[in-house]
Motif scaffolding. Structure first.
Motif, PDB file in Angstrom:
ATOM      1  N   VAL A 264      93.576  38.195  23.450  1.00 42.59           N
ATOM      2  CA  VAL A 264      92.295  37.589  23.824  1.00 42.59           C
ATOM      3  C   VAL A 264      91.613  38.385  24.923  1.00 42.59           C
TER       4      VAL A 264
ATOM      5  N   THR B 187      88.160  40.371  24.258  1.00 38.65           N
ATOM      6  CA  THR B 187      86.971  40.004  25.038  1.00 38.65           C
ATOM      7  C   THR B 187      86.316  41.244  25.628  1.00 38.65           C
ATOM      8  N   ASP B 188      87.124  42.110  26.216  1.00 43.22           N
ATOM      9  CA  ASP B 188      86.572  43.346  26.790  1.00 43.22           C
ATOM     10  C   ASP B 188      85.917  44.208  25.703  1.00 43.22           C
TER      11      ASP B 188
ATOM     12  N   VAL C  52      82.593  42.537  24.303  1.00 40.95           N
ATOM     13  CA  VAL C  52      81.489  42.610  25.260  1.00 40.95           C
ATOM     14  C   VAL C  52      80.976  44.042  25.399  1.00 40.95           C
TER      15      VAL C  52
ATOM     16  N   TYR D 225      80.716  42.834  18.284  1.00 40.35           N
ATOM     17  CA  TYR D 225      81.685  42.271  17.344  1.00 40.35           C
ATOM     18  C   TYR D 225      81.912  43.196  16.150  1.00 40.35           C
TER      19      TYR D 225
ATOM     20  N   LEU E  65      87.824  36.025  18.012  1.00 44.70           N
ATOM     21  CA  LEU E  65      86.577  35.729  18.728  1.00 44.70           C
ATOM     22  C   LEU E  65      86.506  34.250  19.073  1.00 44.70           C
TER      23      LEU E  65
ATOM     24  N   ALA F 292      88.884  33.529  21.868  1.00 44.99           N
ATOM     25  CA  ALA F 292      88.361  34.078  23.118  1.00 44.99           C
ATOM     26  C   ALA F 292      87.288  33.161  23.703  1.00 44.99           C
ATOM     27  N   MET F 293      86.443  32.608  22.845  1.00 49.14           N
ATOM     28  CA  MET F 293      85.423  31.679  23.314  1.00 49.14           C
ATOM     29  C   MET F 293      86.067  30.408  23.857  1.00 49.14           C
TER      30      MET F 293
ATOM     31  N   ALA G  36      87.325  31.160  27.276  1.00 50.68           N
ATOM     32  CA  ALA G  36      86.217  31.339  28.213  1.00 50.68           C
ATOM     33  C   ALA G  36      85.596  30.002  28.598  1.00 50.68           C
TER      34      ALA G  36
ATOM     35  N   ILE H 264      81.278  32.212  30.067  1.00 49.70           N
ATOM     36  CA  ILE H 264      81.049  32.514  28.652  1.00 49.70           C
ATOM     37  C   ILE H 264      79.843  33.421  28.408  1.00 49.70           C
TER      38      ILE H 264
ATOM     39  N   LEU I 273      80.239  36.826  26.499  1.00 47.42           N
ATOM     40  CA  LEU I 273      80.873  36.656  25.192  1.00 47.42           C
ATOM     41  C   LEU I 273      80.022  35.809  24.263  1.00 47.42           C
TER      42      LEU I 273
END
Length: 212
Positions: free
Chosen positions: A25, A29-30, A33, A37, A67, A70-71, A74, A117, A120
């Motif tokens: 995750v 995320t890195d 961002v 995607y 994704l 990860a959300m 966040a 968030i 992301l």
């Protein structure tokens, strides 16, 4: 001894899974961002996280699954599966004795979430233009946010604090719009407001609009 050893092996495996999920995750995320995607592959996430691709697929199945996870992290600020709406900080805000206190407490929670968030969320927002799965995820996130923010409108309505003539649906709409990631991005990211200034402004506006 065998049972205790088996239990320990199971705990070690669970700990490894938790660490692997967290590493994937964080790396994803890195990547999302920094590169978006579509331009991010599971192979790149695997390399960045140090987690084998086979394990990544076992844990998340798809890139969209990563994704989405990860959300979730966040939004919550951690990997605890307890929904934000059921966490003590939300319960405390809604239990405040004054209507403005309820608003201010809820604003504080939402500002913190939007800070976590923001970057992301815009990955998901941009991906939704070209990816059906991302579009579904964006819709799900919006619905989830709506349900959570509805708690504030209902708490104010049930305590008789809403301004005369203010309906519950109208209150929900105002909260949903003004607490949105879009409004946060416009004022904080694009216009350079500090999160504290945004929180003060949002508390004042919502208090005036909702309570009269």
């Amino acid at each position: 001894m065998a049972a205790r050893g088996s239990r320990r092996v199971g705990e070690d495996e669970q700990e490894r899974t938790v660490r692997a999920r967290a590493a994937v995750v964080a790396a994803a995320t890195d990547r999302f961002v920094a590169h978006g995607y579509a331009a991010t592959s599971i192979g790149q996430i695997s390399a960045d996280s140090g987690v084998p691709s086979a394990t990544v697929y076992r844990l998340f199945a798809t890139k969209l699954g990563i994704l989405s996870a990860a959300m979730d992290v966040a939004i919550a600020g951690d990997a605890d599966p307890v929904p934000v709406a059921q966490r003590p900080v939300v319960e405390a805000a809604l239990a405040d004795e004054t209507p403005r206190g309820k608003v201010a407490g809820f604003v504080s929670i939402m500002v913190a979430i939007n800070q976590r968030i923001s970057a992301l969320y815009w990955v998901v927002f941009r991906a939704a233009d070209v990816d059906e799965g991302a579009r579904d995820l964006l819709h799900s996130l919006d619905s989830q946010r709506s349900r959570g923010q509805r708690q504030l409108a209902r708490a104010l309505d049930e305590s008789g604090a809403l301004a005369p003539g203010m309906s519950l649906p109208e209150a929900e709409d105002l909260i949903h719009a003004l607490m949105s990631p879009e409004t946060f991005r416009l004022l904080v990211t694009q216009r350079g407001w500090s999160p504290d200034r945004y929180a003060d402004w949002l508390t004042d506006v919502l208090t005036h609009q909702l309570l009269g």
